[in-house]
Enzyme design. Structure first.
Site, PDB file in Angstrom:
ATOM      1  N   LEU A  53       0.829  -1.205   0.000  1.00  0.00           N
ATOM      2  CA  LEU A  53       0.000   0.000   0.000  1.00  0.00           C
ATOM      3  C   LEU A  53       0.867   1.260   0.000  1.00  0.00           C
ATOM      4  O   LEU A  53       0.755   2.109  -0.876  1.00  0.00           O
ATOM      5  CB  LEU A  53      -0.944   0.000   1.202  1.00  0.00           C
ATOM      6  N   GLU A  70       0.417   0.536  10.162  1.00  0.00           N
ATOM      7  CA  GLU A  70      -1.032   0.310  10.144  1.00  0.00           C
ATOM      8  C   GLU A  70      -1.784   1.535  10.679  1.00  0.00           C
ATOM      9  O   GLU A  70      -2.832   1.417  11.307  1.00  0.00           O
ATOM     10  CB  GLU A  70      -1.394  -0.959  10.922  1.00  0.00           C
ATOM     11  N   THR A  94      -0.526   5.705  11.853  1.00  0.00           N
ATOM     12  CA  THR A  94       0.153   6.343  12.973  1.00  0.00           C
ATOM     13  C   THR A  94      -0.849   6.728  14.066  1.00  0.00           C
ATOM     14  O   THR A  94      -2.068   6.758  13.840  1.00  0.00           O
ATOM     15  CB  THR A  94       0.881   7.618  12.525  1.00  0.00           C
TER      16      THR A  94
END
Length: 384
Positions: free
Chosen positions: A124, A364, A366
């Site tokens: 991603l 995943e 912050t």
């Protein structure tokens, strides 16, 4: 939701013994050699750890969210490198397929992921697209019955070991919003894929990341996850909602381990003729850590049960991820402080954990992204 408490207790006990007897003794070796021993990886396969969350019909154990975080509490008590290798297969490396994949895609890849035959990886993040994930620039342009992928993905966990990538790419270059993004399942040996050098990180030795470069990489049309364009960003967000609970649980496990080490050190270490555990300022750090771990564990379990009930837990998973990872950082700092000068020395392992767990507050999503998600959902609820 726990389906069978006795079975879960058996699996948990097995993993706890594996962590205590096999993984913890190898932590220093992994840090020094920046890789996992082959025999440990083989044991992970034999224990079924690569397929904990993958549905049983595809060769996994199909654990529920509550069961998953219960096991992650145990796996989190050792070097993150061990959990990272299997965590991607159970999390972001397979969740896209489990949630939105076609039956053919599931049949083709999930059994191989569950057995550990192949390692999954999630592509991603990009050089110019991190927290603003919807701004990604990688493209996947349809050409007949194929798609041509071009772009660079950055900081991709397990990329050097991956057999398959879940790739987020823009199928509609004119649509600069999230609706132009689609998800693809791409095998790592596909022509046009090259890997950058393995990143040198602050911590988490043995857990590898690197760039993944797509240069006119041609994939068949059936590599499009779910067979539908424009829903890739939604798939990614659903994957991350689940992954955040897992990371929160792993952070809680790491904090538990660090507190345990700090407590034992405080009981054994003597100054001024008595154990430092007798000093109230040391006791305050121990007590604060215990209370925060308890709070994080309660949050993770509550959010997981809600998810198993089919509830929307976007806010709750962000709350748990934010609190647990920040808590873990505070416990790490206190653990170093309790160890004093020894906490700064590599032989005791606390300085390694101090560096390792810093990443939990970043990936995943912050802490700041979690704050934004939570606040926006609160505002949305009151506005409605």
């Amino acid at each position: 939701m726990i389906r069978d408490k006795d079975v879960l207790n058996q699996i948990t006990d097995t993993i706890r013994q594996f962590v205590n007897n096999q993984l913890i003794p190898m932590e220093h070796w992994v840090a020094e050699n920046d890789r996992l021993p082959d025999d440990i990886i083989s044991q992970m396969r034999e224990l079924g750890l690569f397929g904990l969350t993958i549905p049983e019909e595809y060769g996994g154990l199909g654990v529920t969210m509550e069961e998953e975080v219960t096991l992650a509490f145990e796996l989190g008590r050792t070097s993150p490198a061990f959990r990272s290798l299997i965590g991607t297969n159970n999390g972001i490396g397979s969740s896209g397929l489990v949630i939105d994949g076609t039956e053919a895609q599931k049949q083709k890849y999930l059994p191989r992921l569950a057995s550990g035959e192949i390692i999954g990886s999630f592509c991603l993040t990009e050089p110019d697209s991190g927290s603003d994930a919807a701004s990604l620039k990688t493209t996947a342009i349809k050409d007949g019955d194929t798609y041509v992928i071009n772009g660079t993905k950055r900081y991709i966990t397990n990329a050097p070991e991956a057999g398959v990538f879940t790739v987020m790419a823009r199928t509609d270059p004119q649509n600069k919003r999230s609706g132009g993004i689609s998800a693809f399942i791409v095998e790592s040996d596909t022509p046009g894929i090259t890997l950058g050098k393995i990143d040198k990180k602050m911590g988490q030795k043995g857990a590898h990341t690197c760039d993944v470069i797509f240069d006119n990489c041609v994939v068949p049309a059936d590599a499009l996850i779910g067979g539908v364009e424009g829903v890739g960003f939604k798939t990614a967000m659903k994957v991350l909602d689940k992954g955040r609970l897992h990371i929160a649980a792993a952070s809680t496990g790491a904090a538990t381990r660090m507190l345990d080490d700090a407590l034992h050190y405080a009981v054994e270490r003597k100054q001024f003729g008595q154990p430092i555990a007798n000093f109230q300022l040391i006791q305050a750090m121990l007590a604060d850590s215990k209370a925060e771990i308890y709070a994080a564990k309660s949050m993770v379990l509550d959010a997981s049960r809600l998810r198993d009930e089919g509830k929307d837990v976007v806010t709750e998973s962000s709350c748990a991820k934010m609190f647990a990872t920040e808590m873990c950082g505070r416990v790490a700092d206190r653990a170093v402080q309790i160890h004093g000068g020894a906490g700064y020395i590599a032989d005791y392992g606390i300085e390694r954990f101090y560096r390792d767990v810093r990443l939990y507050r970043l990936y995943e999503g912050t802490t700041q992204i979690q704050q934004i998600i939570i606040a926006r959902n609160m505002i949305k609820e009151v506005s409605e």
